[in-house]
Write a protein that holds these residues in place. Structure first.
Motif, PDB file in Angstrom:
ATOM      1  N   TRP A  22       0.845  -1.191   0.000  1.00  0.00           N
ATOM      2  CA  TRP A  22       0.000   0.000   0.000  1.00  0.00           C
ATOM      3  C   TRP A  22       0.883   1.245   0.000  1.00  0.00           C
ATOM      4  N   SER A  24       1.022   5.417   1.407  1.00  0.00           N
ATOM      5  CA  SER A  24       0.461   6.261   2.448  1.00  0.00           C
ATOM      6  C   SER A  24       1.212   7.581   2.499  1.00  0.00           C
ATOM      7  N   TYR A  29       1.723   7.165   7.831  1.00  0.00           N
ATOM      8  CA  TYR A  29       2.438   5.883   7.663  1.00  0.00           C
ATOM      9  C   TYR A  29       2.384   5.039   8.935  1.00  0.00           C
ATOM     10  N   SER A  32      -1.001   3.417   9.478  1.00  0.00           N
ATOM     11  CA  SER A  32      -1.238   2.306   8.550  1.00  0.00           C
ATOM     12  C   SER A  32      -0.438   1.076   8.956  1.00  0.00           C
TER      13      SER A  32
END
Length: 216
Positions: A22, A24, A29, A32
């Protein structure tokens, strides 16, 4: 080098991929990353608490997470997925979505089966952990795990266990190797795991290296 660096992270971009994929913003960050850890911990604890497998080997090889703006896809790679499919995949998905706040994003959990479960080090480590909890000797548990792994097509395997082995007062390290295990060859395709197990004597650390094949 082979003993100080995780062999999977060492080969990222060569023959290994990330378990989470993914993008971010820098400020988001850490959130996540923590979300990934919570998802993995919840799934593992859920399966263990449900006691889906009577043998104690849940067969979780890997939990990969793929994120998009409106979707979180969790792919669980299992050796024995039929057990989870029969006993609560929908419940797991609903409970996870209720427990963690994903906002407007959808959650999708996909189960993938490993054709040869005992070629995966995480499943072998779970097997060894169950043997150690049942007070099977360390050498016997390692030899049995290697026998299971040798039934599938692998080039080599090394099993290492450290801690208060067999209840001895002084911690030590035991290991067994069969076949070729070239840990310093960057192009060598490895699968690896580090697995802690709690016993009545304390925490033991299990490490397994499986050499599948050599890359081009």
């Amino acid at each position: 080098m082979g003993q100080k660096i995780n062999p999977l992270s060492l080969r990222l971009g060569i023959n290994q991929d990330h378990y989470s994929i993914w993008f971010s913003q820098p400020k988001m960050y850490s959130e996540s990353l923590q979300e990934d850890q919570k998802i993995r911990s919840f799934i593992i604890n859920y399966i263990q608490n449900k006691k889906i497998s009577p043998s104690g080997v849940e067969g979780i090889a890997r939990i990969s997470i793929y994120k998009r703006i409106d979707l979180i896809e969790v792919r669980i790679l299992m050796g024995f997925p039929k057990l989870l499919l029969e006993k609560g995949l929908e419940e797991l998905q609903l409970t996870l979505k209720k427990k963690l706040n994903f906002g407007n994003r959808k959650l999708n959990i996909v189960i993938t089966k490993i054709e040869k479960p005992y070629s995966n080090p995480n499943i072998l480590a779970e097997f060894i952990a169950g043997q150690l909890k049942n007070r099977v000797s360390v050498r016997q548990a390692m030899k049995k795990a290697i026998e299971l792994a040798e039934e599938v097509d692998i080039k080599g395997i090394q099993v290492q266990i450290a801690g208060r082995l067999n209840g001895q007062d002084i911690a030590r390290v035991e290991w067994i190797r069969e076949g070729r295990v070239p840990r310093q060859t960057i192009r060598a395709t490895f699968d690896y795991c580090s697995y802690p197990v709690r016993t009545i004597y304390g925490v033991l650390g299990i490490k397994i290296w499986i050499f599948m094949d050599k890359g081009n």
